[in-house]
Design an enzyme around this catalytic site. Structure first.
Site, short mmCIF file in Angstrom:
data_model
loop_
_atom_site.label_atom_id
_atom_site.label_comp_id
_atom_site.label_asym_id
_atom_site.label_seq_id
_atom_site.Cartn_x
_atom_site.Cartn_y
_atom_site.Cartn_z
N ASP A 155 0.84 -1.21 0.00
CA ASP A 155 0.00 0.00 0.00
C ASP A 155 0.87 1.26 0.00
O ASP A 155 2.02 1.22 0.48
CB ASP A 155 -0.91 0.02 1.24
CG ASP A 155 -1.93 -1.11 1.22
OD1 ASP A 155 -2.35 -1.52 0.12
OD2 ASP A 155 -2.30 -1.58 2.32
N TYR A 211 6.74 -8.71 8.39
CA TYR A 211 6.35 -7.30 8.53
C TYR A 211 6.59 -6.81 9.95
O TYR A 211 6.48 -7.57 10.91
CB TYR A 211 4.85 -7.12 8.24
CG TYR A 211 4.42 -7.44 6.84
CD1 TYR A 211 4.40 -6.45 5.85
CD2 TYR A 211 3.99 -8.72 6.49
CE1 TYR A 211 3.98 -6.74 4.55
CE2 TYR A 211 3.56 -9.02 5.20
CZ TYR A 211 3.57 -8.02 4.25
OH TYR A 211 3.15 -8.33 2.98
N ASP A 231 -6.70 0.94 8.02
CA ASP A 231 -5.45 1.59 8.41
C ASP A 231 -5.72 3.06 8.71
O ASP A 231 -6.83 3.55 8.54
CB ASP A 231 -4.35 1.40 7.37
CG ASP A 231 -4.62 2.12 6.05
OD1 ASP A 231 -5.55 2.95 5.98
OD2 ASP A 231 -3.90 1.84 5.07
N ARG A 265 -3.43 -5.22 7.68
CA ARG A 265 -4.52 -4.31 8.06
C ARG A 265 -5.68 -5.08 8.71
O ARG A 265 -6.23 -4.68 9.74
CB ARG A 265 -5.03 -3.55 6.84
CG ARG A 265 -4.07 -2.50 6.32
CD ARG A 265 -4.66 -1.77 5.12
NE ARG A 265 -4.62 -2.58 3.91
CZ ARG A 265 -5.55 -2.57 2.95
NH1 ARG A 265 -6.62 -1.80 3.09
NH2 ARG A 265 -5.42 -3.30 1.87
#
Length: 302
Positions: free
Chosen positions: A41, A69, A83, A176
Site C-alpha cells: 500500500d 512485517y 489503516d 490491516r
C-alpha cells in the site's frame, strides 16, 4: 549493454504506490519488461521485489514466498480501509493490559481464516473490492486461509493506545485485517498505523536498494551486480536435470522422461513444481506428472 534479467530487491518509500516503483524502474533500467511481487500500500514501505526481463516469468512463484512485517497497531478507532489513512467508522474505549495484548497476538499464530479489507485489489464477481467500496456498494467478502508462523510484540510502552509487533506470514495475509481482528479480540477496535515489510523470502530490507541508488548504479554501469539470477527465488522447488540425451528435448520445451533425466522420478509427487536444468544451467520451470509413464512437462522456459 547486455539485457538485464533477474530480481531486484527495491526499498519502496512511503507515499509511493507499487506501480509508481515499477514505472520509475522502467525509466531507470530502460526496459518495459518489469513486474513486481506482493503489492505494498502507498502508506507502507520496505521490500518490493521487482522481476526484470526473463525473471517476469517467475512472478507467480515469488508471490508464494513468506513475508515478514513490522506493524504499528492503533487502538480505539476503526476505519473503512483498516489503516490510519481511512475514514473513521467506529470508536471504542480501550482498557486492556500488556499481558492481554500478548495473549491476543498468540491467538492469531498458526492457521486461520481471515476476511480481507474491502479496500483491496482482490476480485469478487470480476470486480476489485475497492471498486465496490468506492461505489458505496455492499459485497460479501469470503474469508481466506492464512498462516502466521511468528507473531511477537516489539514495542508495548504506549499500550493500550498503540504498539508495534513483528509478524511472519503466508501469502494473502493482510496486516490491516490482522490489526482490525486483534482489536476485536481485545474487546475494542483498532487499525494499522505504519507498516514495514522487512523480508520477502530471502530478500531482506537491509539489502534493499532505493530507486536513487539504482539510478546511480546504472549511471556507472554497476547495476547488473545487484540482480539476483532467475532461479534465486525458486530454491524451495526441487530440481530435475536433463542428461545428454534429454538436453535437446528440454531446450525445445518438450517433456523429460526418466530415460532422459538424471534424477530418480520415484521421489517426485504428482503436480510438483520443479526447477529445470540442462547440465548445470537453469533453463525453466516444470511440473511433474505421475502415471504409467511419468514425465516432467516444462511450463516456463527461461
Amino acid at each position: 549493454m547486455s539485457e538485464l534479467n533477474g530480481y531486484l530487491n527495491i526499498y519502496k518509500e512511503k507515499g509511493m504506490t507499487s506501480h509508481d516503483v515499477v514505472f520509475k524502474a522502467r525509466q531507470i533500467l530502460h526496459t518495459k519488461k518489469i513486474g513486481h511481487t506482493g503489492t505494498l500500500d502507498p502508506n507502507a514501505q520496505g521490500v518490493l521485489v521487482l522481476c526484470v526481463g526473463k525473471a517476469t516469468k517467475a512472478v507467480e512463484y515469488l508471490n508464494d514466498l513468506d513475508k515478514v512485517y513490522e506493524a504499528e497497531i492503533l487502538f480505539g478507532q476503526e476505519t473503512d480501509t483498516c489503516d490510519c489513512t481511512g475514514t473513521v467508522t467506529a470508536e471504542a474505549p480501550v482498557s486492556f493490559t500488556r499481558e492481554e495484548f500478548l495473549k491476543a497476538l498468540e491467538f492469531f499464530k498458526g492457521d486461520s481464516m481471515q476476511v480481507p479489507p474491502i479496500y483491496s485489489a482482490l476480485k469478487i464477481n470480476g470486480r476489485k473490492l475497492y471498486d465496490y467500496a468506492r461505489a458505496g456498494e455492499k459485497v460479501e467478502i469470503p474469508p481466506r486461509p492464512i498462516q502466521i508462523s511468528r507473531i511477537e510484540a516489539i514495542e508495548t510502552d504506549e499500550l493500550p493506545y498503540k504498539a508495534r509487533f513483528i509478524v511472519e506470514c503466508s501469502k494473502g495475509t493482510y496486516i490491516r485485517s490482522l490489526c482490525r481482528d486483534i482489536g476485536k479480540k481485545l474487546g475494542t477496535v483498532a487499525c494499522m498505523g505504519d507498516l514495514y515489510r522487512k523480508r520477502v523470502g530471502d530478500f531482506r530490507i537491509e539489502n534493499a536498494l532505493h530507486l536513487s541508488q539504482l539510478k546511480n548504479l546504472m549511471l556507472v554501469g554497476r547495476a547488473q551486480g545487484f540482480f539476483h539470477e532467475p532461479e534465486y527465488a525458486l530454491e524451495k522447488f526441487r530440481m530435475v536435470t536433463a542428461n545428454r540425451q534429454g538436453s535437446r528435448f528440454l531446450r525445445s520445451g518438450n517433456r523429460l522422461y526418466q530415460w532422459n533425466a538424471i534424477e530418480d522420478f520415484e521421489s517426485y509427487e504428482d503436480s510438483e513444481i520443479l526447477r529445470l536444468y540442462d547440465q548445470e544451467e537453469f533453463v525453466g520451470i516444470g511440473r511433474f506428472c505421475a502415471g504409467e509413464e511419468p514425465y516432467v512437462q516444462p511450463i516456463k522456459m527461461f
